[in-house]
Scaffold this motif. Structure first.
Motif, short mmCIF file in Angstrom:
data_model
loop_
_atom_site.label_atom_id
_atom_site.label_comp_id
_atom_site.label_asym_id
_atom_site.label_seq_id
_atom_site.Cartn_x
_atom_site.Cartn_y
_atom_site.Cartn_z
N ASN A 146 0.86 -1.19 0.00
CA ASN A 146 0.00 0.00 0.00
C ASN A 146 0.88 1.23 0.00
O ASN A 146 1.55 1.52 0.99
CB ASN A 146 -0.93 0.01 1.23
CG ASN A 146 -1.88 1.20 1.21
OD1 ASN A 146 -1.87 2.02 0.31
ND2 ASN A 146 -2.71 1.30 2.24
N TYR A 152 -5.40 0.30 4.11
CA TYR A 152 -6.37 -0.71 3.67
C TYR A 152 -6.50 -1.71 4.81
O TYR A 152 -5.53 -2.40 5.14
CB TYR A 152 -5.91 -1.39 2.39
CG TYR A 152 -6.91 -2.43 1.88
CD1 TYR A 152 -7.97 -2.04 1.09
CD2 TYR A 152 -6.78 -3.77 2.22
CE1 TYR A 152 -8.91 -2.97 0.63
CE2 TYR A 152 -7.71 -4.71 1.78
CZ TYR A 152 -8.77 -4.31 0.99
OH TYR A 152 -9.70 -5.24 0.55
N SER A 160 -10.47 -5.02 -8.89
CA SER A 160 -9.33 -4.11 -9.10
C SER A 160 -9.82 -2.81 -9.71
O SER A 160 -10.72 -2.81 -10.56
CB SER A 160 -8.28 -4.75 -10.01
OG SER A 160 -7.57 -5.75 -9.31
N LEU A 161 -9.22 -1.72 -9.28
CA LEU A 161 -9.62 -0.37 -9.70
C LEU A 161 -8.46 0.34 -10.38
O LEU A 161 -7.34 0.31 -9.89
CB LEU A 161 -10.08 0.43 -8.48
CG LEU A 161 -10.29 1.94 -8.68
CD1 LEU A 161 -11.52 2.20 -9.54
CD2 LEU A 161 -10.43 2.65 -7.32
N SER A 163 -7.89 4.30 -11.68
CA SER A 163 -8.56 5.59 -11.56
C SER A 163 -7.68 6.73 -12.04
O SER A 163 -6.49 6.77 -11.76
CB SER A 163 -8.94 5.83 -10.09
OG SER A 163 -9.48 7.12 -9.91
N TYR A 168 -10.38 8.28 -5.60
CA TYR A 168 -11.11 7.02 -5.71
C TYR A 168 -10.24 5.83 -5.29
O TYR A 168 -10.77 4.76 -5.01
CB TYR A 168 -11.62 6.83 -7.14
CG TYR A 168 -12.83 7.68 -7.43
CD1 TYR A 168 -14.11 7.16 -7.31
CD2 TYR A 168 -12.69 9.01 -7.79
CE1 TYR A 168 -15.22 7.94 -7.56
CE2 TYR A 168 -13.80 9.81 -8.04
CZ TYR A 168 -15.06 9.27 -7.92
OH TYR A 168 -16.16 10.06 -8.15
N VAL A 169 -8.93 6.03 -5.24
CA VAL A 169 -8.04 4.96 -4.82
C VAL A 169 -7.77 5.02 -3.32
O VAL A 169 -7.53 3.99 -2.69
CB VAL A 169 -6.71 5.03 -5.60
CG1 VAL A 169 -5.65 4.11 -5.02
CG2 VAL A 169 -6.96 4.67 -7.07
N MET A 183 -10.90 -5.20 -2.18
CA MET A 183 -10.14 -4.88 -3.38
C MET A 183 -8.99 -5.86 -3.60
O MET A 183 -8.48 -6.48 -2.67
CB MET A 183 -9.58 -3.45 -3.28
CG MET A 183 -10.63 -2.38 -3.03
SD MET A 183 -11.92 -2.33 -4.30
CE MET A 183 -10.96 -1.78 -5.71
N LYS A 185 -6.36 -4.99 -6.58
CA LYS A 185 -5.36 -3.99 -6.94
C LYS A 185 -6.06 -2.64 -7.09
O LYS A 185 -7.22 -2.58 -7.52
CB LYS A 185 -4.68 -4.33 -8.28
CG LYS A 185 -4.23 -5.78 -8.46
CD LYS A 185 -3.06 -6.12 -7.62
CE LYS A 185 -2.46 -7.48 -7.96
NZ LYS A 185 -3.40 -8.60 -7.90
N SER A 186 -5.36 -1.57 -6.78
CA SER A 186 -5.85 -0.21 -7.04
C SER A 186 -4.70 0.61 -7.59
O SER A 186 -3.61 0.62 -6.99
CB SER A 186 -6.40 0.44 -5.77
OG SER A 186 -7.60 -0.17 -5.36
N SER A 188 -3.74 4.47 -9.10
CA SER A 188 -4.01 5.86 -9.44
C SER A 188 -3.02 6.26 -10.53
O SER A 188 -1.81 6.29 -10.28
CB SER A 188 -3.84 6.74 -8.20
OG SER A 188 -3.76 8.09 -8.54
N THR A 210 -7.45 -10.74 -10.05
CA THR A 210 -8.48 -9.76 -10.44
C THR A 210 -9.63 -10.49 -11.12
O THR A 210 -9.47 -11.05 -12.20
CB THR A 210 -7.89 -8.71 -11.39
OG1 THR A 210 -6.88 -7.96 -10.72
CG2 THR A 210 -8.97 -7.76 -11.89
#
Length: 711
Positions: A146, A152, A160-161, A163, A168-169, A183, A185-186, A188, A210
């Motif tokens: 992280n 988190y 997974s996101l 952005s 939003y992450v 989640m 993966k995230s 940005s 994912t």
């Protein structure tokens, strides 16, 4: 052996160096470093700092070469100019991957463009790949890793996101945990200078951890490549996207109806449909649908059973299902008979299955779901109000003094074991979505841990089920698209435009499969009268004046001419306005419905074909849809389904609907024309009239060409 994707190294490093952190905990870099340590990153963490030799108990050095261990990846959050020097130092010492959260690049314009260009040059010089700049970091819950400013605190998940907004992450993490959304993966991506949205999609497609992808998008510079990659992914893995932006201001320079209506938002709608992306309209839908898609299979059909102990939420669920295209059918008598064994006389077994107010938690939690899930006539289940400890907690407030029983013991007696229910759900292979107004509950916790999406409102659960069904349809679509490479430029609209003569436009369209009206070009009154007699009345007469786009607005069109005398009057009227111009005469085509087909070119996307409701009020109605060229036959046939007035394409009041083969041929043909004639920048066929036999006939066409484009 193929080199691993750069995001594999960024999301799975064995050692990290952080530049921009210090012993001051109020620094952004310090907070990111603390999150990395708090998450339990299993590798080595080191720091770059000009003075300090240790930060948070980890070694620090002024230069990369002086670090005790060469890092796999760097997190850079130093001031802008310093960040450039640090990236250079990293490159010289063999560090090839980075996350750059530092801002102050092209987003601030001016000198920011120069800084960003230097960033690109350094990365190219040392063959470096990085996320950012101007981002908030990345998360990999499975490592764990992280590098953001928020912790988190939940278990790893399957959503997974990616952005284009850091919020939003990071700031959503508390919101997501409160709703049981876990989640994987995230990322940005910030300015996306080196790795962008498309790169992230290419990586997540092959990431086994994912199971579904969520996207927050503000712009699509590589629009066509984005569509091509997403279309491959959605054959086996769902994508849901929240797109913000693309107002119609960007289309104001368009000259044709297609150009003026083809703002980026309308185009993105079509691109998402073509790619199989589910478009969310809110943050709640983005994460809520993504949660369902990451945890549940699509339903095999439309039939939904609703189980609840309260009529209001059940009615809301049923209403939302029907509005979303799902069905809530009355259950068979055989199934209802089985259900009656566990439902009080005051309840209903028809569907929704309503226990009314019942304290038989065992029936609600175990027996009824198993019966419903096992029924062949049920494709999916919606559940509202499953609870145990929350109800008991509220009851203890008023009963505790009378029962003389501590709250802990009272709650313990109320707990239910949902293992049989979750086992039945898994064995059924069917999707289930739940909702509750009481999230702080043992039942909710068990459902979430069992992989069941639980929503705050009944309507959210129903909409999530509809998203699952839509993805199931996307998976079943035929893979018949044309994957031939299409050249897309950064600017599709350079050069001066010219209007193609109507007769040439009609002839060109006919070559590409568009049915056009019979026509003659005439100049003298004698030629006009002879052509009118030959074509047969009623007819339409138009004046052809160079540079005029919309002839009706200039008084150059007379329609419904019934006789030779009326034709002579129309000729005189038009000739007076256009001073001896050429004219075009054609039969008046009877029909009550009109559509429009168009084409425009957009930077990053290339040529896009439009279908919509046509006629005089095309721009006022604005019921349109786009697809990128080339179009496959199935894509062409599916386009009417994207229109609000799609019913106009079917049979109405004894009149035939649109011949789907003719429509398909015209749409595919316009797409092919766009690829083979790059000099054509905008095209309008408005209207195509639908006659009473289902035939389409183009009675007007506007084609704009641009000088300097190769043919």
């Amino acid at each position: 052996m193929q080199n691993p994707h750069p995001l594999e190294s960024i999301l799975h490093p064995t050692s990290i160096v952080i530049a921009g952190a210090s012993s001051n905990p109020l620094k952004m870099g310090s907070l990111q470093a603390a999150n990395a340590l708090h998450a339990g990153f299993p590798g080595t963490i080191q720091f770059l700092h000009p003075k300090e030799t240790q930060i948070f108990g980890c070694p620090a050095a002024p230069k990369v070469a002086q670090l005790p261990e060469k890092p796999d990846m760097a997190l850079i959050t130093t001031p802008t100019d310093v960040s450039l020097d640090i990236l250079e130092d990293l490159g010289k010492n063999g560090v090839r991957h980075a996350v750059i959260t530092t801002a102050g690049f092209r987003e601030v314009r001016g000198v920011g463009f120069e800084r960003e260009n230097r960033l690109k040059d350094i990365a190219k010089k040392y063959d470096m790949r990085f996320v950012g700049p101007n981002c908030i970091g990345v998360i990999n819950t499975h490592l764990p890793l992280n590098l953001t400013v928020f912790p988190y605190k939940d278990k790893p998940g399957g959503l997974s996101l990616v952005s284009q907004s850091g919020t939003y992450v990071s700031q959503t993490l508390v919101y997501l945990q409160g709703r049981g959304i876990r989640m994987s993966k995230s990322l940005s991506v910030g300015n996306s200078t080196n790795l962008d949205l498309v790169d992230c999609l290419e990586y997540l497609e092959k990431d086994d951890e994912t199971r579904a992808i969520a996207l927050y998008i503000e712009g699509l510079p590589r629009g066509r490549r984005f569509m091509e990659v997403a279309r491959e992914i959605t054959r086996h893995k769902p994508i849901v996207a929240l797109y913000i932006g693309g107002t119609e201001a960007g289309a104001r320079s368009g000259l044709s109806h297609t150009g003026s209506m083809g703002g980026e938002d309308a185009l993105v709608d079509g691109v998402f449909a073509q790619a199989g992306i589910l478009r969310a309209r809110s943050t709640a839908e983005l994460f809520g649908w993504g949660h369902a898609l990451a945890t549940m299979p699509p339903p095999r059909g439309l039939k939904v059973a609703i189980l609840t102990h309260s009529g209001g939420p059940a009615t809301s669920m049923a209403d939302t299902c029907e509005r979303s295209g799902l069905q809530v059918p009355e259950l068979s008598e055989e199934l209802q008979e089985k259900l009656r064994e566990d439902i009080p006389p005051t309840g209903s077994t028809r569907n929704p299955i309503d226990l009314t107010f019942s304290l038989d938690f065992d029936a609600f939690a175990r027996r009824l779901p198993k019966t419903i899930l096992g029924a062949e006539e049920v494709d999916a289940v919606l559940l509202h109000g499953m609870m145990d400890t929350s109800m008991a907690r509220e009851a203890h407030v008023v009963l505790g003094d009378f029962l003389k029983l501590p709250e802990e013991m009272f709650l313990e007696r109320a707990k239910q074991d949902f293992t049989p229910f979750l086992t039945a759900l898994k064995e059924s292979g069917k999707p289930l979505a739940a909702s509750t107004f009481l999230r702080e509950d043992g039942a909710t916790d068990q459902l979430v841990d069992g992989g069941v999406p639980v929503y705050d409102h009944p309507e959210e659960a129903a909409l999530a089920m509809a998203a699952l069904y839509r993805f199931g349809k996307i998976q079943k679509r035929e893979n018949d698209w044309d994957s031939s490479p299409v050249t897309v430029t950064e600017s599709e609209t350079d050069g001066d435009t010219q209007v193609m003569d109507d007769d040439k436009a009609f002839s060109l369209l006919e070559q590409y499969g568009v049915p056009v009206v019979k026509f003659r070009t005439v100049q003298t009154l004698k030629e006009t009268l002879r052509s009118g007699a030959s074509l047969g009345f009623p007819v339409v007469l138009k004046g052809l004046v160079e540079g005029v786009l919309h002839k009706s607005d200039e008084g150059l069109v007379v329609a419904g001419i019934q006789s030779q005398s009326e034709l002579a009057d129309a000729w005189q009227k038009i000739d007076h306005r256009c001073n001896g111009c050429m004219k075009l005469i054609s039969p008046m085509i009877p029909g009550n419905r009109e559509i429009v087909i168009g084409m425009k070119r957009t930077p990053g996307f290339g040529p896009a074909v439009m279908l919509g409701i046509g006629g005089l009020f095309t721009e006022a109605i604005r019921d349109i849809t786009f697809r990128l060229a080339p179009l496959s036959p199935n894509e062409a046939r599916s386009m009417p389904d994207s229109l609000k007035a799609s019913g106009l394409f079917g049979a109405l009041r004894g009149q035939e609907g649109v011949n789907p083969e003719l429509l398909e041929k015209a749409l595919v043909g316009v797409g092919k024309l766009a690829l083979e004639r790059p000099d054509i920048v905008e095209l309008d066929i408005n209207p195509l009239i639908l006659d009473n036999k289902g035939n389409l006939v183009a009675v007007d066409a506007l084609i704009l060409t641009r000088n300097g484009a190769s043919q």
